[in-house]
Design a protein around this motif. Sequence first.
Motif, PDB file in Angstrom:
ATOM      1  N   VAL A  90      48.390  48.691  30.978  1.00  0.00           N
ATOM      2  CA  VAL A  90      48.380  47.794  31.926  1.00  0.00           C
ATOM      3  C   VAL A  90      47.451  48.445  32.891  1.00  0.00           C
ATOM      4  CG1 VAL A  90      49.707  46.996  34.109  1.00  0.00           C
ATOM      5  CG2 VAL A  90      51.092  47.445  31.935  1.00  0.00           C
ATOM      6  N   VAL A  91      46.373  47.289  33.456  1.00  0.00           N
ATOM      7  CA  VAL A  91      45.463  47.803  34.407  1.00  0.00           C
ATOM      8  C   VAL A  91      46.162  47.565  35.905  1.00  0.00           C
ATOM      9  CG1 VAL A  91      43.355  47.172  35.344  1.00  0.00           C
ATOM     10  CG2 VAL A  91      43.668  47.281  32.706  1.00  0.00           C
ATOM     11  N   LEU A  92      46.264  48.336  36.662  1.00  0.00           N
ATOM     12  CA  LEU A  92      46.720  48.461  37.689  1.00  0.00           C
ATOM     13  C   LEU A  92      45.962  47.817  38.835  1.00  0.00           C
ATOM     14  CD1 LEU A  92      49.117  51.530  37.879  1.00  0.00           C
ATOM     15  CD2 LEU A  92      49.701  49.301  37.281  1.00  0.00           C
ATOM     16  N   ASN A  93      46.316  47.128  39.948  1.00  0.00           N
ATOM     17  CA  ASN A  93      45.542  46.816  40.954  1.00  0.00           C
ATOM     18  C   ASN A  93      46.546  47.002  42.313  1.00  0.00           C
ATOM     19  OD1 ASN A  93      47.012  44.174  41.294  1.00  0.00           O
ATOM     20  ND2 ASN A  93      45.700  43.265  39.672  1.00  0.00           N
ATOM     21  N   GLU A  94      45.908  46.372  43.388  1.00  0.00           N
ATOM     22  CA  GLU A  94      46.532  46.731  44.659  1.00  0.00           C
ATOM     23  C   GLU A  94      47.747  45.768  44.714  1.00  0.00           C
ATOM     24  OE1 GLU A  94      45.808  46.222  49.396  1.00  0.00           O
ATOM     25  OE2 GLU A  94      43.849  46.778  47.982  1.00  0.00           O
ATOM     26  N   SER A  95      48.035  44.811  43.986  1.00  0.00           N
ATOM     27  CA  SER A  95      48.977  44.091  44.141  1.00  0.00           C
ATOM     28  C   SER A  95      50.242  44.793  43.511  1.00  0.00           C
ATOM     29  CB  SER A  95      48.960  42.496  43.386  1.00  0.00           C
ATOM     30  OG  SER A  95      48.947  42.725  42.006  1.00  0.00           O
ATOM     31  N   HIS A  96      49.960  45.478  42.406  1.00  0.00           N
ATOM     32  CA  HIS A  96      51.039  46.258  41.923  1.00  0.00           C
ATOM     33  C   HIS A  96      51.616  47.306  43.170  1.00  0.00           C
ATOM     34  CE1 HIS A  96      49.055  45.027  38.106  1.00  0.00           C
ATOM     35  NE2 HIS A  96      50.407  45.045  37.947  1.00  0.00           N
ATOM     36  N   ALA A  97      50.489  47.913  43.828  1.00  0.00           N
ATOM     37  CA  ALA A  97      51.035  49.030  44.883  1.00  0.00           C
ATOM     38  C   ALA A  97      51.849  48.137  45.923  1.00  0.00           C
ATOM     39  CB  ALA A  97      49.734  49.352  45.332  1.00  0.00           C
ATOM     40  N   ARG A  98      51.257  47.039  46.276  1.00  0.00           N
ATOM     41  CA  ARG A  98      52.080  46.042  47.397  1.00  0.00           C
ATOM     42  C   ARG A  98      53.463  46.081  47.031  1.00  0.00           C
ATOM     43  NH1 ARG A  98      49.027  44.925  51.491  1.00  0.00           N
ATOM     44  NH2 ARG A  98      46.851  45.316  51.724  1.00  0.00           N
ATOM     45  N   ILE A 158      50.653  54.927  44.316  1.00  0.00           N
ATOM     46  CA  ILE A 158      51.731  54.073  45.045  1.00  0.00           C
ATOM     47  C   ILE A 158      51.999  52.846  43.743  1.00  0.00           C
ATOM     48  CG2 ILE A 158      52.197  52.310  46.595  1.00  0.00           C
ATOM     49  CD1 ILE A 158      50.416  54.048  48.606  1.00  0.00           C
ATOM     50  N   ALA A 159      51.114  52.497  43.055  1.00  0.00           N
ATOM     51  CA  ALA A 159      51.179  51.479  42.269  1.00  0.00           C
ATOM     52  C   ALA A 159      51.931  51.889  41.106  1.00  0.00           C
ATOM     53  CB  ALA A 159      49.710  50.987  41.695  1.00  0.00           C
ATOM     54  N   MET A 160      51.784  53.211  40.680  1.00  0.00           N
ATOM     55  CA  MET A 160      52.588  53.913  39.634  1.00  0.00           C
ATOM     56  C   MET A 160      53.961  53.891  39.913  1.00  0.00           C
ATOM     57  SD  MET A 160      51.061  54.084  36.796  1.00  0.00           S
ATOM     58  CE  MET A 160      52.144  55.177  36.180  1.00  0.00           C
ATOM     59  N   ALA A 161      54.280  54.346  41.338  1.00  0.00           N
ATOM     60  CA  ALA A 161      55.548  54.459  41.743  1.00  0.00           C
ATOM     61  C   ALA A 161      56.472  52.996  41.653  1.00  0.00           C
ATOM     62  CB  ALA A 161      55.527  54.857  43.393  1.00  0.00           C
ATOM     63  N   ALA A 162      55.426  51.952  41.828  1.00  0.00           N
ATOM     64  CA  ALA A 162      56.013  50.761  41.693  1.00  0.00           C
ATOM     65  C   ALA A 162      56.270  50.376  40.368  1.00  0.00           C
ATOM     66  CB  ALA A 162      55.157  49.783  42.539  1.00  0.00           C
ATOM     67  N   VAL A 163      55.500  50.805  39.383  1.00  0.00           N
ATOM     68  CA  VAL A 163      55.458  50.038  38.218  1.00  0.00           C
ATOM     69  C   VAL A 163      56.162  50.936  37.216  1.00  0.00           C
ATOM     70  CG1 VAL A 163      54.080  49.435  36.154  1.00  0.00           C
ATOM     71  CG2 VAL A 163      53.592  48.813  38.554  1.00  0.00           C
ATOM     72  N   GLY A 184      56.134  54.561  34.484  1.00  0.00           N
ATOM     73  CA  GLY A 184      55.367  54.646  33.164  1.00  0.00           C
ATOM     74  C   GLY A 184      54.619  55.825  33.140  1.00  0.00           C
ATOM     75  N   PHE A 185      53.429  56.027  32.439  1.00  0.00           N
ATOM     76  CA  PHE A 185      52.478  57.059  32.160  1.00  0.00           C
ATOM     77  C   PHE A 185      51.180  56.600  32.710  1.00  0.00           C
ATOM     78  CE2 PHE A 185      49.464  59.251  29.563  1.00  0.00           C
ATOM     79  CZ  PHE A 185      49.666  60.571  29.699  1.00  0.00           C
ATOM     80  N   MET A 186      50.270  57.556  33.327  1.00  0.00           N
ATOM     81  CA  MET A 186      49.228  57.295  33.485  1.00  0.00           C
ATOM     82  C   MET A 186      48.331  58.425  33.334  1.00  0.00           C
ATOM     83  SD  MET A 186      47.380  56.829  37.364  1.00  0.00           S
ATOM     84  CE  MET A 186      46.900  58.511  37.489  1.00  0.00           C
ATOM     85  N   ALA A 187      47.140  57.865  32.785  1.00  0.00           N
ATOM     86  CA  ALA A 187      46.239  59.248  32.349  1.00  0.00           C
ATOM     87  C   ALA A 187      44.727  58.985  33.095  1.00  0.00           C
ATOM     88  CB  ALA A 187      45.884  59.028  30.692  1.00  0.00           C
ATOM     89  N   ASP A 188      44.159  59.870  33.620  1.00  0.00           N
ATOM     90  CA  ASP A 188      42.672  59.710  34.468  1.00  0.00           C
ATOM     91  C   ASP A 188      41.920  60.631  33.740  1.00  0.00           C
ATOM     92  OD1 ASP A 188      40.988  59.057  36.086  1.00  0.00           O
ATOM     93  OD2 ASP A 188      42.082  60.154  37.784  1.00  0.00           O
ATOM     94  N   TYR A 189      40.547  60.457  33.663  1.00  0.00           N
ATOM     95  CA  TYR A 189      39.694  61.498  33.284  1.00  0.00           C
ATOM     96  C   TYR A 189      38.513  61.576  34.354  1.00  0.00           C
ATOM     97  CZ  TYR A 189      37.190  57.423  31.834  1.00  0.00           C
ATOM     98  OH  TYR A 189      36.442  56.201  31.891  1.00  0.00           O
ATOM     99  N   ASP A 190      37.981  62.729  34.232  1.00  0.00           N
ATOM    100  CA  ASP A 190      36.858  62.909  35.114  1.00  0.00           C
ATOM    101  C   ASP A 190      35.667  63.346  34.064  1.00  0.00           C
ATOM    102  OD1 ASP A 190      37.630  62.343  37.880  1.00  0.00           O
ATOM    103  OD2 ASP A 190      39.127  64.317  37.386  1.00  0.00           O
ATOM    104  N   THR A 191      34.432  63.028  34.308  1.00  0.00           N
ATOM    105  CA  THR A 191      33.330  63.412  33.730  1.00  0.00           C
ATOM    106  C   THR A 191      32.550  64.487  34.304  1.00  0.00           C
ATOM    107  OG1 THR A 191      32.121  61.450  34.496  1.00  0.00           O
ATOM    108  CG2 THR A 191      33.448  61.440  32.297  1.00  0.00           C
ATOM    109  N   PHE A 192      31.648  65.381  33.814  1.00  0.00           N
ATOM    110  CA  PHE A 192      30.642  66.147  34.469  1.00  0.00           C
ATOM    111  C   PHE A 192      29.432  65.948  33.641  1.00  0.00           C
ATOM    112  CE2 PHE A 192      28.906  70.433  34.818  1.00  0.00           C
ATOM    113  CZ  PHE A 192      29.156  70.544  36.275  1.00  0.00           C
ATOM    114  N   PRO A 193      28.437  65.842  34.410  1.00  0.00           N
ATOM    115  CA  PRO A 193      27.003  65.297  33.655  1.00  0.00           C
ATOM    116  C   PRO A 193      26.356  66.473  33.176  1.00  0.00           C
ATOM    117  CG  PRO A 193      27.079  65.174  35.950  1.00  0.00           C
ATOM    118  CD  PRO A 193      28.459  65.631  35.734  1.00  0.00           C
TER     119      PRO A 193
END
Length: 79
Positions: free
Chosen positions: A6-14, A44-49, A51-60
Amino acid sequence: AGWEPVVLNESHARALPEFDALMDLILDPETIGTYNMACYKRWIAMAAVGGFMADYDTFPLNHFLRHGRELPFAGQLTI
């Protein structure tokens, strides 16, 4: 079985009833910046919905090479 991304957006947080109260606790958006505000809203969106969330960061890594430096372990991924 499997993932249903699921792609979250601000409406999920609201959708979280405490959204306004949580936003009042956060520092001024001008002070914390757009990126950090988006991070807060994501959690905040994750608190509303839920599930599991994964995030990644990159290093150039090419930055090292442009400045004549060698990468550790010859650039190989190590664990």
